[in-house]
Scaffold this active site. Structure first.
Site, short mmCIF file in Angstrom:
data_model
loop_
_atom_site.label_atom_id
_atom_site.label_comp_id
_atom_site.label_asym_id
_atom_site.label_seq_id
_atom_site.Cartn_x
_atom_site.Cartn_y
_atom_site.Cartn_z
N PRO A 112 0.82 -1.21 0.00
CA PRO A 112 0.00 0.00 0.00
C PRO A 112 0.86 1.26 0.00
CG PRO A 112 0.21 -0.80 2.23
CD PRO A 112 0.98 -1.77 1.35
N ASN A 115 1.90 2.71 4.14
CA ASN A 115 3.12 2.25 4.83
C ASN A 115 4.01 1.55 3.81
OD1 ASN A 115 1.98 2.81 7.63
ND2 ASN A 115 0.53 1.27 6.93
N GLY A 195 -6.42 -1.22 -0.05
CA GLY A 195 -7.83 -0.86 -0.06
C GLY A 195 -8.74 -2.06 -0.14
N CYS A 246 -3.62 1.32 10.15
CA CYS A 246 -5.06 1.00 10.21
C CYS A 246 -5.51 0.53 11.58
CB CYS A 246 -5.41 -0.03 9.14
SG CYS A 246 -4.42 -1.53 9.19
N LEU A 415 -2.35 -7.38 9.23
CA LEU A 415 -3.12 -7.85 10.37
C LEU A 415 -4.40 -8.51 9.88
CD1 LEU A 415 -2.77 -4.64 12.63
CD2 LEU A 415 -1.16 -6.55 12.36
#
Length: 479
Positions: A112, A115, A195, A246, A415
């Site tokens: 992404p 990060n 996303g 997030c 995660l």
């Protein structure tokens, strides 16, 4: 040739090279693999600041100082956790069963923009630790910093003895390239961070995938909590890299009797409470007309967000807070906001706070993370039993606790959100999620044992075979 066709061909070439390299790498011993991981970590340490600055400049998200820490976390901190982890060959032997680590093959690592460099470091390291090759698909908005990160890791791995082509990165970043990477038969597993649409595409690609959904974690400050410390932790988390992790808190929930004390503490530590007009202005800037978050808010400071939405706030403002009563997809404050913006809810008691937090998570963020600040173990356990999350963090900052920085959870930049969040696992992803386990099992009983029949209990005397057969049949029928 069209750019999309070039990018597809590039992916196919990268996968072919990686397949050959990984077949060689799969013969390496644990010691050889560990030496390569060590050398990669030692090399990337020298470039943490440079890569952090590249990421901040290229994306405009967060701040480079915090990105240095994230790069360090994804390399040095992660290394301490995985360095002694057995992933190659014989893992353990007990009860007549041997477990053998088997690499999956090639990992498609989708990176992404929030990060970028830290996630690239993390995914390459855990892929190689498990004996796999890896092909990285950079987010277009963070392309250069991701490519540079992978280049450094690739060169370090090669110097340490890794086969050429074991680590690849797409240079021509297109949607077609990422689709080809996910669907190509040489790809063994997709590791998707990004996303919601991209994660859905990974799961529908036909290739096994590990993905993560959006975070939208509420933070409940229960009446027994140390209010000042709880506020400090929440603001530390929400301002770390300007809130792009997030697992960071998205809402604060308090009980009626604690409301005044918590608000005073928030204001004292740099939170600015918006009035109704200001909240409306910022809300219209946060949420676009199509119901999606405005990417312009991501990773911006509270001061910049105020400026962009036409609000005047004190120069020491760290976080913008909107007092809310409604939870819905149409309310931007009850959604995931990767920026220093918080919703603030007040409930009658902890039971109502529990219901409110479930309501928030059901709108967005199911399966991800929630935070509770409390000294009441019964309340903590009640939340643990009821909340649809994979991580309930207690008395710690959400952003840093969720990834395993301030908790003893496995250090991870991906995660899992479990089945409730549409994910294939609820784990913090480690090398153990990127390998198969082959089990070698010795026989410990015979068919007669399973039936409860012992060979020694039946003996055939001379001339009495018919009687023996009748006895065996009768015993079987009586069981």
């Amino acid at each position: 040739m069209d750019r999309d066709l070039l990018s597809i061909q590039e992916v196919r070439d990268l996968l072919r090279e990686c397949k050959v390299a990984q077949s060689k790498y799969a013969t390496f011993s644990q010691e050889e693999v560990d030496r390569i991981i060590y050398e990669m970590v030692e090399e990337i340490k020298l470039h943490n600041e440079k890569l952090a600055k590249m990421a901040a400049e290229e994306t405009g998200f967060g701040n480079w100082e915090d990105k240095v820490l994230k790069n360090k976390f994804a390399s040095e901190y992660l290394y301490e956790y995985i360095k002694d982890m057995k992933t190659i060959g014989k893992l353990k032997e007990e009860n007549k069963v041997i477990e053998i680590g088997v690499p999956m093959g090639i990992i498609a690592a989708l990176i992404p923009s929030t990060n970028p460099t830290s996630t690239a470091i993390y995914k390459v390291l855990i892929s190689l630790k498990a004996g796999n090759g890896v092909v990285v698909s950079p987010h277009p908005n963070a392309k250069q910093s991701i490519i540079e990160t992978v280049k450094i890791l690739k060169e370090a791995a090669k110097k340490a003895g890794a086969p050429e082509g074991l680590i690849g990165v797409i240079q021509n970043t297109t949607m077609e390239a990422t689709t080809e990477l996910m669907k190509n038969r040489n790809t063994s597993l997709i590791l998707a961070t990004g996303g919601e649409a991209m994660v859905r595409a990974a799961y529908s690609s036909g290739t096994p995938a590990i993905g993560v959904g959006p975070g939208n974690g509420p933070a409940f400050i229960e009446k027994t909590a140390n209010k000042a410390l709880a506020v400090k932790r929440i603001l530390d988390s929400k301002t770390f890299d300007n809130g792009v992790i997030c697992a960071s808190e998205q809402s604060i929930i308090v009980e009626e009797e604690s409301k005044r004390e918590v608000i005073e503490e928030l204001k004292k530590q740099g939170a600015y409470f918006l009035d109704r007009d200001e909240s409306k202005k910022l809300g219209e800037f946060i949420l676009r007309s199509n119901g999606t978050m405005n990417p312009q808010i991501v990773g911006k400071t509270a001061l910049k967000l105020a400026q962009l939405s036409g609000i005047n706030v004190p120069c020491n403002t760290r976080v913008l807070v909107s007092e809310e009563t409604e939870v819905s997809k149409n309310n931007p404050y009850s959604r995931e906001k990767l920026a220093p913006i918080l919703a603030f809810y007040t409930e009658e008691n902890w039971e109502k706070a529990c219901e409110r937090s479930i309501e928030i998570l059901n709108v967005e963020g199911k399966g991800h993370t929630m935070v509770i600040h409390s000294e009441n173990k019964d309340v903590i356990m009640a939340f643990a039993l009821k909340k649809p999350v994979s991580r309930l963090l207690v008395n710690t900052p959400g952003a840093l606790g969720g990834v395993g920085g301030t908790t003893n959870l496995a250090p991870a930049m991906t995660l899992g959100c479990g089945a409730v969040g549409g994910s294939s696992t609820s784990d913090n992803i480690t090398p153990l999620n990127l390998m198969n386990i082959r089990r070698v099992a010795w026989g410990v009983s015979e068919l007669e044992d399973l039936k409860g029949v012992s060979n020694s209990q039946y003996t055939c005397e001379d001339g009495k075979l018919e009687e023996l057969v009748k006895k065996v049949i009768a015993d079987i029928l009586n069981r």
